[in-house]
Design an enzyme around this catalytic site. Sequence first.
Site, PDB file in Angstrom:
ATOM      1  N   GLU A 188      40.682  43.419  36.990  1.00 13.67           N
ATOM      2  CA  GLU A 188      40.234  41.840  37.100  1.00 13.67           C
ATOM      3  C   GLU A 188      39.868  41.020  36.028  1.00 13.67           C
ATOM      4  OE1 GLU A 188      38.253  42.941  41.585  1.00 13.67           O
ATOM      5  OE2 GLU A 188      36.875  43.170  39.882  1.00 13.67           O
ATOM      6  N   GLU A 257      42.885  45.812  46.103  1.00 11.56           N
ATOM      7  CA  GLU A 257      41.692  45.884  46.938  1.00 11.56           C
ATOM      8  C   GLU A 257      41.336  44.957  48.086  1.00 11.56           C
ATOM      9  OE1 GLU A 257      38.237  45.941  44.323  1.00 11.56           O
ATOM     10  OE2 GLU A 257      39.448  47.013  42.549  1.00 11.56           O
TER      11      GLU A 257
END
Length: 741
Positions: A188, A257
């Site tokens: 991320e 995710e």
Amino acid sequence: MNRVTTESIASTAILVVMVFLFSWRSIEAANVSYDHRSLTIGNRRQLIISAAIHYPRSVPAMWPSLVQTAKEGGCNAIESYVFWNGHEPSPGKYYFGGRYNIVKFIKIVQQAGMHMILRIGPFVAAEWNYGGVPVWLHYVPGTVFRADNEPWKHYMESFTTYIVNLLKQEKLFAPQGGPIILSQVENEYGYYEKDYGEGGKRYAQWSASMAVSQNIGVPWMMCQQWDAPPTVISTCNGFYCDQFTPNTPDKPKIWTENWPGWFKTFGGRDPHRPAEDVAYSVARFFGKGGSVHNYYMYHGGTNFGRTSGGPFITTSYDYEAPIDEYGLPRLPKWGHLKDLHKAIMLSENLLISGEHQNFTLGHSLEADVYTDSSGTCAAFLSNLDDKNDKAVMFRNTSYHLPAWSVSILPDCKTEVFNTAKVTSKSSKVEMLPEDLKSSSGLKWEVFSEKPGIWGAADFVKNELVDHINTTKDTTDYLWYTTSITVSENEAFLKKGSSPVLFIESKGHTLHVFINKEYLGTATGNGTHVPFKLKKPVALKAGENNIDLLSMTVGLANAGSFYEWVGAGLTSVSIKGFNKGTLNLTNSKWSYKLGVEGEHLELFKPGNSGAVKWTVTTKPPKKQPLTWYKVVIEPPSGSEPVGLDMISMGKGMAWLNGEEIGRYWPRIARKNSPNDECVKECDYRGKFMPDKCLTGCGEPSQRWYHVPRSWFKSSGNELVIFEEKGGNPMKIKLSKRKVSVV
């Protein structure tokens, strides 16, 4: 030849054949490639439905059943991060034992016939302490985490290479016959890259190049990395990823995710994501061309010891995942998603090889249709309206679509699944309490520490120091101690009034002792870490001791330059003296790292620590800074076990030297008067973590998972360190009973 002998020979022969077949399968190499539609593993395109299970958040005895339950739930892959700070606790010193035996975990996945997705990072976030990065690295000169500087890149590459070489040695990558089909570098970083300027861009590109140079033979990913180079796959994280497209057209659509629930904080309420909405998000993703999907988390597990991050992340990392913290299926979520997976896989070949077309069927209604040259057809019918059920005509047939739902038609005719129509059974969960028991009668050993410095101070300074820079996370605890002399002429002594103590802290929590008596606690929370204390204080003429126990509750795990986020006291003053306010911020402060029992390792089995324990059948209540030790028998039955700490204040717990973790049955409170808890969750509409909350006015965590494998058949040593006072007589072991209804 007698029957026993015949059966033994037959069983042995079958076992030999099974071992041979498994051995042949395990060494069969499979190259992994990809295009814009999917991964190709060996010579076959495959849809991947993956379940995140973090190996250190459970115990090895649980791993086989967790993996098998995920497989039974329709998943064909297991995903996990690699936890750097667990594997390299000091520079160049590696650990792969116990919960950190990553090789054993991956081999269990392989034995189950499942794929493995390994997110090496090695920064992981994950609500894990310091984002998985070793704290020692922050103190290597010149280091800035996740940035273009030599120390960070050196240690990051060194650890990544070590892990890769270990897994290559064990032949765990798919081209070697292993289960690993995908790997991830960084995590991320796209959220924060701009905060690091041009160096951030250079670092992102370097990370990808470094990863690819490892030559692992399977693709690398970078999640939420919008400028990922052509050599790695850019992927999506979020509650919904159906509208995501990779940053170049030659890459498959991967969802690393999908959050089926959310994490929880001490003092926070319980977040819930309905099974219908999770299923809706997954069906939309695959209907829109997705090919790899991962539930984060499928089993959340437990933040044993001091591994939770945040700060303030609870010891439980249940995440309201399809498999609960204790390893049991959460119904109806697990069952509903199992039915979804079965429906999706009926059309696997079409979804990854067929021609895709999208049709508008009306307002907020659409169809995603897949066909091939033979005329085979599959359809996903979506009602995007978050309030109204609708009837839709598709190929001359009417279908009823509840609001915010997707129907799957694997033959473009028969609805085999709708995301809002739950047919799976539900479960009723009970925590059945048992009193602590001992074969020779329950006897407690008690040792109470005195507030403040024990032994000699570690150092003295005329200033307030940063907590984390001082402890370097070797302990949660740091004592700040000083003393003041009060003149007998102070007016408050004559009037019988009390001065007011003011303290400001960067976080996380503080216990205050005045003249060795507990005065109170102040704390931040998961949404606002700094805090202030304002409290009347009873002072006497002459010398007064001020002992302040500062505590961390897990270190920050994400954010730009997060390693520089501090903790601890920033100002201390007392208002109400004849001359006004007494500012103690730059007074002479003595410091001590940790509490005495930690240094003496009183949590280790059989270790008396050379202190005088008091043996009693009635241990003291509401006594701060107290160690309790008791020898107990395991609870009856075979159900999972939770330690019920509702009667205690805050502290740490161990069983047979194993770290159960931080306990704190802190009451869940609203953040503002407008915050509400709900009785039922409405699945319709986009989910956010604060959409459906329960637990207002209840303990944010009452039970603490104690794995059955930690219990011996008898003579188990339970050790509790209580910081502020509780009633140990009411501690119980509760068995988790799940009934299907």
